[in-house]
Design an enzyme around this catalytic site. Sequence first.
Site, mmCIF file in Angstrom:
data_model
loop_
_atom_site.group_PDB
_atom_site.id
_atom_site.type_symbol
_atom_site.label_atom_id
_atom_site.label_comp_id
_atom_site.label_asym_id
_atom_site.label_seq_id
_atom_site.Cartn_x
_atom_site.Cartn_y
_atom_site.Cartn_z
ATOM 1 N N SER A 1 0.818 -1.208 0.000
ATOM 2 C CA SER A 1 0.000 0.000 0.000
ATOM 3 C C SER A 1 0.855 1.263 0.000
ATOM 4 O O SER A 1 1.593 1.498 -0.958
ATOM 5 C CB SER A 1 -0.991 -0.047 1.160
ATOM 6 O OG SER A 1 -2.036 0.853 0.957
ATOM 7 N N ASP B 1 -9.934 -6.116 -3.413
ATOM 8 C CA ASP B 1 -9.357 -4.917 -2.798
ATOM 9 C C ASP B 1 -10.244 -3.722 -3.133
ATOM 10 O O ASP B 1 -10.324 -3.299 -4.286
ATOM 11 C CB ASP B 1 -7.950 -4.690 -3.337
ATOM 12 C CG ASP B 1 -7.181 -3.629 -2.559
ATOM 13 O OD1 ASP B 1 -7.826 -2.715 -2.004
ATOM 14 O OD2 ASP B 1 -5.941 -3.692 -2.520
ATOM 15 N N HIS C 1 -7.607 -5.781 0.811
ATOM 16 C CA HIS C 1 -6.435 -4.913 0.913
ATOM 17 C C HIS C 1 -5.579 -5.396 2.091
ATOM 18 O O HIS C 1 -5.807 -5.014 3.241
ATOM 19 C CB HIS C 1 -6.902 -3.469 1.118
ATOM 20 C CG HIS C 1 -5.797 -2.464 0.963
ATOM 21 N ND1 HIS C 1 -5.234 -2.176 -0.247
ATOM 22 C CD2 HIS C 1 -5.167 -1.672 1.870
ATOM 23 C CE1 HIS C 1 -4.305 -1.246 -0.094
ATOM 24 N NE2 HIS C 1 -4.236 -0.932 1.187
#
Length: 390
Positions: A54, A162, A204
């Site tokens: 991320s 995600d 995620h």
Amino acid sequence: MNNYGWARPVAFAAVCLAAVVGAAPQAKAEIAELKAKKIALSIDRKDVSVSGISSGAAMAHQLHIARSADLVGVGMVAGPPYRCADYLKGNPAYPVTSEITAVGLCTAYYEKLGMPLGAIAALPIETSRLMELAKDAFDRKKVDAQANLCGDRVYLISGGKDDTVPAKVSDATKALYGELMAGCPAGQKADANLKAVTVDGMPHTMPTDSRPNGRNCFAGAPYIADCDVPGAQDILSFLHPAKAAAPQANRPADPANLIAFSQTNVIGATNPQGLMHKTGYVYVPEACKTGAACSLHIALHGCHQNEDMINKESKDPSRTYLFARDAGYNDFAERNNIVVLYPQAAATGMTGGNPNGCWDWWGYNGTDYWQKDARQIRNIWKIVEALSKK
């Protein structure tokens, strides 16, 4: 709760969501905590790589572009493309800040914030615009020359579920690397050196296979989940193919080989910290402790994943997590003599610009966040230099 921790207060709406210098083949370590343990590292400066999840993936991408002369490749889990937060800069039709671009276009985080940014979210992320931004960096010599990317290896992981970094963002990162390496000689282009994997059903998170007899691929904190995919191992084996092909040492990671050290001391207490955490970690395989030539990998956590935040509101309260221990890198590193550096970013208060401990990929340290001399890139590099100091 902010689901991967990017919010500044609503008024600011900030987002969340690595590399050794020199040409000498080996160098001696000089971090005080290693010296105290009589650990003598010899880092192979020609075999250094970086990865992240991320915001850490975004920083890994920035490090790769900025320091491509010193890196062999990059791994990115759910990472937006280089300078994505600057995508709408100068566009009179969308006079918005980099923060708004980051939450509205480069991620889908605006939905979690309840912000009406659907028009921005609907925009395509064009490779041509990303290349304009990259060319600007190369032309102004704010990063290493583009030619240094030729032959580097790139491993991209995205999640099929995600809802923070959607498919169009991951696709844009892949397309950008393809274009960045399009002018390379045959065999050094992205088609031969880039692998992109989408994990079905993965939210995620940093995927692991920590539970061999089960699957617990959940969304939310600590953003490390058993999705039956050894993401970190897959990244390391792709970025270091000679290691993966060689005989493996028959030993698992040893928790005693994970060593905390003072990032503040390495950076210098009087130097700009750039919201670096006071503490970092380094995993030193047994064979690397006594001078064996070892590779180096820089692994970057995501938002809400520094040591102070990773267990807050965890969906797995049965255990206490630490990214440097649990993200999945250390077993492969131990078997293959790869030292793993785990820098950490610091969080601020709610009005300080980075309340969730993200790496800077939208400019909370300044508009030069993507440059070779940006504070966090420079400070991570100081740690790498200290690990590899003669």
